[in-house]
Design an enzyme around this catalytic site. Sequence first.
Site, PDB file in Angstrom:
ATOM      1  N   LYS A  53       0.839  -1.200   0.000  1.00 42.89           N
ATOM      2  CA  LYS A  53       0.000   0.000   0.000  1.00 42.89           C
ATOM      3  C   LYS A  53       0.877   1.254   0.000  1.00 42.89           C
ATOM      4  O   LYS A  53       0.618   2.211  -0.733  1.00 42.89           O
ATOM      5  CB  LYS A  53      -0.924  -0.005   1.236  1.00 42.89           C
ATOM      6  CG  LYS A  53      -2.006  -1.066   1.162  1.00 42.89           C
ATOM      7  CD  LYS A  53      -2.709  -1.280   2.494  1.00 42.89           C
ATOM      8  CE  LYS A  53      -3.698  -2.445   2.394  1.00 42.89           C
ATOM      9  NZ  LYS A  53      -4.283  -2.852   3.676  1.00 42.89           N
ATOM     10  N   GLN A  97      -4.489  -1.530  10.067  1.00 41.06           N
ATOM     11  CA  GLN A  97      -4.312  -2.804   9.367  1.00 41.06           C
ATOM     12  C   GLN A  97      -4.877  -3.955  10.205  1.00 41.06           C
ATOM     13  O   GLN A  97      -4.532  -4.105  11.371  1.00 41.06           O
ATOM     14  CB  GLN A  97      -2.814  -3.024   9.075  1.00 41.06           C
ATOM     15  CG  GLN A  97      -2.512  -4.275   8.285  1.00 41.06           C
ATOM     16  CD  GLN A  97      -3.119  -4.256   6.872  1.00 41.06           C
ATOM     17  OE1 GLN A  97      -3.111  -3.238   6.190  1.00 41.06           O
ATOM     18  NE2 GLN A  97      -3.635  -5.384   6.428  1.00 41.06           N
ATOM     19  N   ASP A 120     -10.891   3.215   4.857  1.00 46.56           N
ATOM     20  CA  ASP A 120     -11.275   1.825   4.607  1.00 46.56           C
ATOM     21  C   ASP A 120     -12.789   1.655   4.533  1.00 46.56           C
ATOM     22  O   ASP A 120     -13.273   0.590   4.168  1.00 46.56           O
ATOM     23  CB  ASP A 120     -10.741   0.941   5.750  1.00 46.56           C
ATOM     24  CG  ASP A 120      -9.711  -0.058   5.265  1.00 46.56           C
ATOM     25  OD1 ASP A 120      -9.565  -0.207   4.043  1.00 46.56           O
ATOM     26  OD2 ASP A 120      -9.063  -0.692   6.113  1.00 46.56           O
TER      27      ASP A 120
END
Length: 281
Positions: A53, A97, A120
């Site tokens: 990422k 994460q 997200d």
Amino acid sequence: MAILMDGKALAEQRRAELKNAVEAYKSTAQRTPCLNVVLVGEDSASELYVKNKIKMAEVVGIQSKVERLHAECAQEDVLQRVDALNEDPCVDGILVQLPLPKAINADKVIAQIAADKDVDGLTPVSLGNLIRGIDGVRPCTPRGILTLLDHYEIALEGKEVVIVGRSSLVGKPMALMLLERDATVKVCHSRTQDLAEVVGEADLLICAIGQPEFIRPEWLKKGVSVVDVGITKTPKGWVGDVCAEGIREKVSAWTPVPGGVGPMTVISLLENTLELAAHKK
Ligand code: NDP
């Protein structure tokens, strides 16, 4: 001829477009969009995902930072770190994460992320917006899948879609996003009876269970489109949830593993970051 839905190639194409959009944003806003990742512990798969990422963010010109916390840190430490990022005006997107160590309540941590930095799309506010059909950030993997399906002109309206897997990360938001697109959606899970039969009804099958090669080609209806989200490392390499052997003869379109959904998830994350920056008040 079955169509290979090449997520790697499409992500590359969108990367070039996103790079231009980031450039344009920078010159008007006079600032650089910034993505912050919170990584707790040293899980090797998570390390790899985060590295990917960060690398892609750099390619498109988005600034990124990784905040590392020790695997044994307290939940309060993670919440405080998220709070600090919520307050930081330079930060546009916050990504925690997953998975988090077992001692930390992931739902609590995610709920702490400010809605306007929820890159997200997994906070209760973002998911609530999705349920109500209100515009907002959508979760990255389902967003990437829809982008891929639209690119390959896979029809959704009125189609029978079967999703296998009901996680909050993939299955549930995917179902809602497909309902928004007027598909008829069925969601399966580990307690579903006669899974093979339900799978066999699908015009579009989306699998996200993390069970290597669990779905057999003989279950599939001829001409189905298949999106394989699952990815597991096995002695023969990375494989998806769907057994790839003999699939071409059955499907009209399918995603490879790797090189299908994974790259689309990353590009969606970066697209979400720029959109959050652009909506900043
Ligand atoms: P979770 O473990 O959170 O959820 C798995 C889901 O699959 C659960 O709903 C579970 O059912 C269901 N399930 C498990 N086994 C079976 C079975 N035998 N039959 C039917 N349903 C089953 O997984 P995630 O959604 O987070 O991830 C799924 C997979 O997708 C993983 O391989 C992951 O690595 C991959 N992934 C890939 C991404 C990418 O970008 N390529 C992004 C996100 C995930 P129940 O609820 O009943 O337990």
